[in-house]
Design a protein around this motif. Structure first.
Motif, PDB file in Angstrom:
ATOM      1  N   TYR A 159       0.828  -1.216   0.000  1.00  0.00           N
ATOM      2  CA  TYR A 159       0.000   0.000   0.000  1.00  0.00           C
ATOM      3  C   TYR A 159       0.860   1.263   0.000  1.00  0.00           C
ATOM      4  O   TYR A 159       0.575   2.227  -0.723  1.00  0.00           O
ATOM      5  N   ALA A 160       1.936   1.256   0.791  1.00  0.00           N
ATOM      6  CA  ALA A 160       2.755   2.464   0.943  1.00  0.00           C
ATOM      7  C   ALA A 160       3.586   2.778  -0.292  1.00  0.00           C
ATOM      8  O   ALA A 160       4.073   3.901  -0.434  1.00  0.00           O
ATOM      9  N   ASN A 161       3.749   1.809  -1.189  1.00  0.00           N
ATOM     10  CA  ASN A 161       4.648   2.020  -2.327  1.00  0.00           C
ATOM     11  C   ASN A 161       3.949   1.939  -3.680  1.00  0.00           C
ATOM     12  O   ASN A 161       4.597   1.742  -4.703  1.00  0.00           O
ATOM     13  N   ARG A 162       2.632   2.114  -3.680  1.00  0.00           N
ATOM     14  CA  ARG A 162       1.909   2.112  -4.960  1.00  0.00           C
ATOM     15  C   ARG A 162       1.954   3.497  -5.598  1.00  0.00           C
ATOM     16  O   ARG A 162       1.821   4.519  -4.922  1.00  0.00           O
ATOM     17  N   SER A 163       2.123   3.517  -6.907  1.00  0.00           N
ATOM     18  CA  SER A 163       2.046   4.778  -7.640  1.00  0.00           C
ATOM     19  C   SER A 163       0.840   4.785  -8.571  1.00  0.00           C
ATOM     20  O   SER A 163       0.434   5.816  -9.079  1.00  0.00           O
ATOM     21  N   ARG A 164       0.267   3.588  -8.768  1.00  0.00           N
ATOM     22  CA  ARG A 164      -0.959   3.469  -9.553  1.00  0.00           C
ATOM     23  C   ARG A 164      -1.800   2.341  -8.962  1.00  0.00           C
ATOM     24  O   ARG A 164      -1.260   1.442  -8.311  1.00  0.00           O
ATOM     25  N   PRO A 165      -3.107   2.367  -9.173  1.00  0.00           N
ATOM     26  CA  PRO A 165      -3.974   1.368  -8.519  1.00  0.00           C
ATOM     27  C   PRO A 165      -3.733  -0.045  -9.049  1.00  0.00           C
ATOM     28  O   PRO A 165      -3.354  -0.227 -10.212  1.00  0.00           O
ATOM     29  N   CYS A 166      -3.976  -1.027  -8.188  1.00  0.00           N
ATOM     30  CA  CYS A 166      -3.739  -2.424  -8.553  1.00  0.00           C
ATOM     31  C   CYS A 166      -4.984  -3.030  -9.203  1.00  0.00           C
ATOM     32  O   CYS A 166      -5.999  -2.360  -9.408  1.00  0.00           O
ATOM     33  N   LEU A 167      -4.924  -4.335  -9.466  1.00  0.00           N
ATOM     34  CA  LEU A 167      -6.025  -5.030 -10.129  1.00  0.00           C
ATOM     35  C   LEU A 167      -7.309  -4.991  -9.301  1.00  0.00           C
ATOM     36  O   LEU A 167      -8.408  -4.932  -9.864  1.00  0.00           O
ATOM     37  N   MET A 168      -7.185  -5.016  -7.963  1.00  0.00           N
ATOM     38  CA  MET A 168      -8.375  -4.998  -7.114  1.00  0.00           C
ATOM     39  C   MET A 168      -9.216  -3.738  -7.359  1.00  0.00           C
ATOM     40  O   MET A 168     -10.443  -3.789  -7.327  1.00  0.00           O
ATOM     41  N   TYR A 169      -8.546  -2.630  -7.624  1.00  0.00           N
ATOM     42  CA  TYR A 169      -9.260  -1.388  -7.944  1.00  0.00           C
ATOM     43  C   TYR A 169      -9.951  -1.514  -9.307  1.00  0.00           C
ATOM     44  O   TYR A 169     -11.108  -1.100  -9.464  1.00  0.00           O
ATOM     45  N   GLN A 170      -9.239  -2.118 -10.261  1.00  0.00           N
ATOM     46  CA  GLN A 170      -9.776  -2.237 -11.618  1.00  0.00           C
ATOM     47  C   GLN A 170     -11.051  -3.064 -11.659  1.00  0.00           C
ATOM     48  O   GLN A 170     -11.944  -2.803 -12.464  1.00  0.00           O
ATOM     49  N   ILE A 171     -11.159  -4.078 -10.774  1.00  0.00           N
ATOM     50  CA  ILE A 171     -12.348  -4.943 -10.791  1.00  0.00           C
ATOM     51  C   ILE A 171     -13.373  -4.541  -9.727  1.00  0.00           C
ATOM     52  O   ILE A 171     -14.313  -5.271  -9.447  1.00  0.00           O
ATOM     53  N   GLY A 172     -13.160  -3.375  -9.093  1.00  0.00           N
ATOM     54  CA  GLY A 172     -14.143  -2.845  -8.160  1.00  0.00           C
ATOM     55  C   GLY A 172     -14.122  -3.466  -6.781  1.00  0.00           C
ATOM     56  O   GLY A 172     -15.095  -3.363  -6.035  1.00  0.00           O
ATOM     57  N   ARG A 173     -12.994  -4.101  -6.406  1.00  0.00           N
ATOM     58  CA  ARG A 173     -12.908  -4.730  -5.083  1.00  0.00           C
ATOM     59  C   ARG A 173     -12.142  -3.868  -4.075  1.00  0.00           C
ATOM     60  O   ARG A 173     -11.989  -4.263  -2.932  1.00  0.00           O
ATOM     61  N   CYS A 174     -11.631  -2.732  -4.494  1.00  0.00           N
ATOM     62  CA  CYS A 174     -10.927  -1.815  -3.597  1.00  0.00           C
ATOM     63  C   CYS A 174     -11.138  -0.397  -4.093  1.00  0.00           C
ATOM     64  O   CYS A 174     -11.149  -0.153  -5.314  1.00  0.00           O
ATOM     65  N   ALA A 175     -11.305   0.535  -3.163  1.00  0.00           N
ATOM     66  CA  ALA A 175     -11.552   1.935  -3.545  1.00  0.00           C
ATOM     67  C   ALA A 175     -10.282   2.641  -4.003  1.00  0.00           C
ATOM     68  O   ALA A 175     -10.357   3.758  -4.526  1.00  0.00           O
ATOM     69  N   GLY A 176      -9.110   2.019  -3.791  1.00  0.00           N
ATOM     70  CA  GLY A 176      -7.853   2.621  -4.233  1.00  0.00           C
ATOM     71  C   GLY A 176      -7.357   3.764  -3.387  1.00  0.00           C
ATOM     72  O   GLY A 176      -6.933   4.798  -3.936  1.00  0.00           O
ATOM     73  N   PRO A 177      -7.356   3.646  -2.051  1.00  0.00           N
ATOM     74  CA  PRO A 177      -6.871   4.751  -1.212  1.00  0.00           C
ATOM     75  C   PRO A 177      -5.365   4.956  -1.324  1.00  0.00           C
ATOM     76  O   PRO A 177      -4.853   5.971  -0.859  1.00  0.00           O
ATOM     77  N   CYS A 178      -4.653   3.993  -1.929  1.00  0.00           N
ATOM     78  CA  CYS A 178      -3.192   4.104  -2.067  1.00  0.00           C
ATOM     79  C   CYS A 178      -2.792   5.193  -3.049  1.00  0.00           C
ATOM     80  O   CYS A 178      -1.668   5.700  -2.997  1.00  0.00           O
ATOM     81  N   VAL A 179      -3.695   5.575  -3.960  1.00  0.00           N
ATOM     82  CA  VAL A 179      -3.372   6.583  -4.981  1.00  0.00           C
ATOM     83  C   VAL A 179      -4.226   7.827  -4.739  1.00  0.00           C
ATOM     84  O   VAL A 179      -5.464   7.739  -4.750  1.00  0.00           O
ATOM     85  N   PRO A 180      -3.609   8.965  -4.495  1.00  0.00           N
ATOM     86  CA  PRO A 180      -4.373  10.191  -4.221  1.00  0.00           C
ATOM     87  C   PRO A 180      -5.330  10.531  -5.366  1.00  0.00           C
ATOM     88  O   PRO A 180      -5.000  10.382  -6.538  1.00  0.00           O
ATOM     89  N   GLY A 181      -6.532  10.975  -4.990  1.00  0.00           N
ATOM     90  CA  GLY A 181      -7.493  11.435  -5.989  1.00  0.00           C
ATOM     91  C   GLY A 181      -8.534  10.413  -6.401  1.00  0.00           C
ATOM     92  O   GLY A 181      -9.543  10.777  -7.018  1.00  0.00           O
ATOM     93  N   GLY A 578       8.219  -5.771  -2.196  1.00  0.00           N
ATOM     94  CA  GLY A 578       8.357  -7.098  -2.798  1.00  0.00           C
ATOM     95  C   GLY A 578       9.495  -7.155  -3.793  1.00  0.00           C
ATOM     96  O   GLY A 578      10.075  -6.131  -4.198  1.00  0.00           O
ATOM     97  N   ILE A 579       9.822  -8.387  -4.219  1.00  0.00           N
ATOM     98  CA  ILE A 579      10.983  -8.591  -5.097  1.00  0.00           C
ATOM     99  C   ILE A 579      10.746  -7.999  -6.480  1.00  0.00           C
ATOM    100  O   ILE A 579      11.677  -7.477  -7.111  1.00  0.00           O
ATOM    101  N   GLN A 580       9.496  -8.056  -6.984  1.00  0.00           N
ATOM    102  CA  GLN A 580       9.224  -7.528  -8.319  1.00  0.00           C
ATOM    103  C   GLN A 580       9.385  -6.010  -8.342  1.00  0.00           C
ATOM    104  O   GLN A 580       9.961  -5.448  -9.283  1.00  0.00           O
ATOM    105  N   GLU A 581       8.883  -5.352  -7.281  1.00  0.00           N
ATOM    106  CA  GLU A 581       9.043  -3.893  -7.190  1.00  0.00           C
ATOM    107  C   GLU A 581      10.522  -3.518  -7.046  1.00  0.00           C
ATOM    108  O   GLU A 581      10.964  -2.495  -7.578  1.00  0.00           O
ATOM    109  N   LEU A 582      11.284  -4.355  -6.334  1.00  0.00           N
ATOM    110  CA  LEU A 582      12.720  -4.108  -6.181  1.00  0.00           C
ATOM    111  C   LEU A 582      13.428  -4.213  -7.525  1.00  0.00           C
ATOM    112  O   LEU A 582      14.320  -3.420  -7.842  1.00  0.00           O
ATOM    113  N   ARG A 583      13.045  -5.196  -8.338  1.00  0.00           N
ATOM    114  CA  ARG A 583      13.651  -5.341  -9.667  1.00  0.00           C
ATOM    115  C   ARG A 583      13.386  -4.113 -10.532  1.00  0.00           C
ATOM    116  O   ARG A 583      14.237  -3.706 -11.331  1.00  0.00           O
ATOM    117  N   ASN A 584      12.196  -3.516 -10.380  1.00  0.00           N
ATOM    118  CA  ASN A 584      11.818  -2.373 -11.223  1.00  0.00           C
ATOM    119  C   ASN A 584      12.318  -1.039 -10.678  1.00  0.00           C
ATOM    120  O   ASN A 584      12.185  -0.011 -11.349  1.00  0.00           O
TER     121      ASN A 584
END
Length: 610
Positions: A159-181, A578-584
């Motif tokens: 949650y603390a390191n998101r810059s764009r909403p995840c899949l849960m937001y895309q399918i309507g399962r999360c309101a996306g509080p990790c991304v401002p606006g 996570g490891i994937q975010e570390l790679r990127n």
């Protein structure tokens, strides 16, 4: 009763005070632990000339010594008894074989709260809802909540390191509080409050609030918002139709049903919180023969809820199926003192509570019938196996299997069956090292040596040792086993199980050390027992191998970088999510992690990109 124990002289020394007594046999082993409001009166009852209980007679015959511990209060006596039973597992006590903690749903205290599964001590700031009977019940509830209320369930590090909403937001399962606006704090807090009320059992209040908001949105021509509220209302009403709700919608209640048949006892517990049935669970306590139902129920309540005091929740009401006499008041007072509020035990409820108790008793009897039928099936299979192989009664079987992927992370398993079926607490896994990758013969030799090179207790010597493999694997196993079992009081049958050419169940070939090979009919109960233990061993080995392989592969990337130890590795993964975010991540982003210098960040970035 042993001549060495003089009960008359002993009873003269026992005070009329509350406390705990420990009865020991001639070897000094504790065979029974009990509590008493009056130690002298309680202990005197064991040594009367006329004792009606067969269990008490058997206990007294084995007493060589009795030790007492005086306590200040009856509560202290109950707690001490619980701890001593848990420590010594005396054979004449009723034993609850359930030590694990129960899961809760945790709503964190963050600005944007998170819903998650929680076990153990409640140290985190937030709210806890439960307990649930098992993890699957929690997962189902969280999945349901996610479909109705879009409250985040992701880890804080993600949650603390998101810059764009995840899949849960895309399918309507999360309101996306990790991304401002994406969602305002007020809107998110509203959904969190709805989820909180739902977990508290206040579905009607949630629906009324949503109906009001839907009408307001419709009047303001905000039809998309009104449609969202409508969908939530419909989903909640479907849930409400499926849930069994108590008339007393705000009470926390456990209902304890009981069944006893053929020397087997079952206790079934219904968990109700805020009027909703969260689930139920059956327990089969270990008990001596001829134990009275009241003692089983009393011992269960004591052990179950005192264990709950070690990190679980004691409800305000507990319904039990049997009258447990003076223990009812004693347990109620003790649990009230531990919980810091009134806890009421009730054995003869009326109205809606009586219906709950009837339901729990019905479930207990159903589970008991299933357990006895399963046991009879297992015992029938054992009997047919004994007749087929020409053996004396088979009490214990052990089976071995090897698992690896192209020689990587070889793991061996040993599973144990007794006449009740799988004895899972005695299952073992062995990490195989120091052999050529893929050498199954060497792996089998190593696991058998490690398993049987130590002195075994007589009751743990197997009657049959099953090797999952063909003639070559069996011969290697026999070479290793022959010197190891030479001094055993019994000589187990060593049996190889080779799969048929098509590897289909029912076509197995059984091989003896003598070289004799034979097959059993596909519908043979003896073959079903062998298949069962073979499959258990196979699954246990694969699960261990996959865990070891996964762990090695997860850690291999960072552990190979010089200067990265456990603490820095943990900091990197936690900070970046996570490891994937570390790679990127860029060198600059990696260097922001506490404890990571610019030079080390460049080394990490280079290693992960290489």
């Amino acid at each position: 009763m042993p001549d060495t124990f003089d009960s008359k002289s002993f009873l003269k020394t026992v005070p009329h005070q509350p406390g705990v007594y420990r009865m020991m046999d001639a070897s000094g082993e504790i065979i029974y632990v009990g509590k008493a409001k009056d130690l002298s009166k309680r202990l005197a009852s064991y040594f009367r000339v006329q004792v009606s209980s067969e269990k008490t007679k058997a206990l007294v015959r084995n007493i060589a010594n009795v030790e007492v511990t005086v306590t200040h209060t009856e509560t202290e006596a109950l707690i001490l008894e619980h701890n001593l039973i848990k420590q010594h597992l005396p054979k004449y006590n009723v034993l609850l074989r359930d030590d694990k903690s129960y899961p809760y749903i945790f709503l964190s205290g963050h600005t944007h709260p998170r819903l998650a599964v929680h076990r153990g001590a409640k140290k985190k700031k937030g709210e806890y809802f439960g307990p649930f009977p098992d993890a699957s019940a929690v997962r189902q509830s969280l999945h349901l909540l996610q479909k109705i209320f879009p409250v985040r369930q992701c880890e804080d590090s993600v949650y603390a390191n998101r810059s764009r909403p995840c899949l849960m937001y895309q399918i309507g399962r999360c309101a996306g509080p990790c991304v401002p606006g994406l969602v305002s704090d007020e809107e998110y807090a509203e959904q969190v409050n709805f989820a909180r009320l739902f977990l508290q059992g206040k579905n009607r209040q949630v629906i009324d609030s949503l109906v009001e908001k839907m009408e307001t949105a419709s009047q303001q021509l905000q039809f998309e918002k009104a449609a969202e509220y409508r969908d939530q209302i419909q989903a909640l009403r479907r849930v409400q139709e499926q849930q069994f709700v108590s008339q007393d919608s705000d009470e926390d209640l456990d209902v304890i049903g009981f069944g006893l048949e053929n020397g087997v006892a079952c206790i079934h517990v219904l968990f109700l919180r805020q009027g909703k049935v969260l689930g139920s669970r059956s327990y089969f306590p270990k008990m001596p023969a001829e134990t009275e139902p009241a003692e089983v129920v009393s011992s269960f309540v004591s052990q179950f809820y005192l264990a709950q005091a070690e990190g679980r929740t004691i409800p305000s009401h507990i319904l039990i199926s049997d009258d447990i006499g003076d223990d009812l008041t004693w347990l109620s007072d003790t649990l009230s003192e531990i919980a810091g509020r009134r806890v009421q035990l009730q054995s003869k409820p009326r109205g809606a509570r009586a219906r709950f108790l009837k339901l729990a008793n019905t479930n207990a009897r159903t589970a008991l019938t299933s357990k006895i039928n399963h046991r009879m099936t297992i015992q029938h299979r054992y009997k047919v196996l004994q007749e087929t192989l020409g053996l004396n009664p088979v009490k214990r079987m052990e089976c071995f299997d090897i698992s690896h992927t192209m020689g990587e992370k070889t793991v061996a398993s040993c599973v144990v069956f007794n006449q009740d079926g799988p004895l899972k607490k005695e299952y073992r896994r062995y990490n195989i090292e120091g052999i050529t990758g893929g050498d199954d013969y060497a792996a089998m030799a190593q696991v058998l040596t490690r398993r049987y090179s130590k002195q075994l207790e007589p009751e743990k010597i197997p009657d049959i040792i099953v090797i999952d493999g063909g003639k070559g694997q069996l011969n290697r196993a026999w070479e290793v086993l022959k010197p190891l079992i030479a001094d055993w009081p019994i000589h187990p049958l060593i049996l190889g199980v080779a799969k048929g050419t098509s590897r289909k169940p029912g076509l197995e070939t059984l091989i003896k050390v003598s070289g004799e090979q034979f097959s059993l009919p596909a519908d043979s109960p003896a073959l079903h027992l062998i298949q069962h233990i073979r499959d258990e061993s196979h699954d246990h080995a694969i699960a261990g191998h996959r865990a070891a392989r996964g762990k090695a592969r997860k850690q291999s990337v960072l552990t190979q970088i010089e200067g990265i130890g456990p603490k820095r590795r943990q900091a990197l993964l936690k900070y970046l999510g996570g490891i994937q975010e570390l790679r990127n991540a860029s060198v600059e982003e990696i260097a922001k992690v506490p404890g990571i210098s610019r030079t080390l960040a460049e080394k990490i970035h280079s290693s992960l990109q290489g």
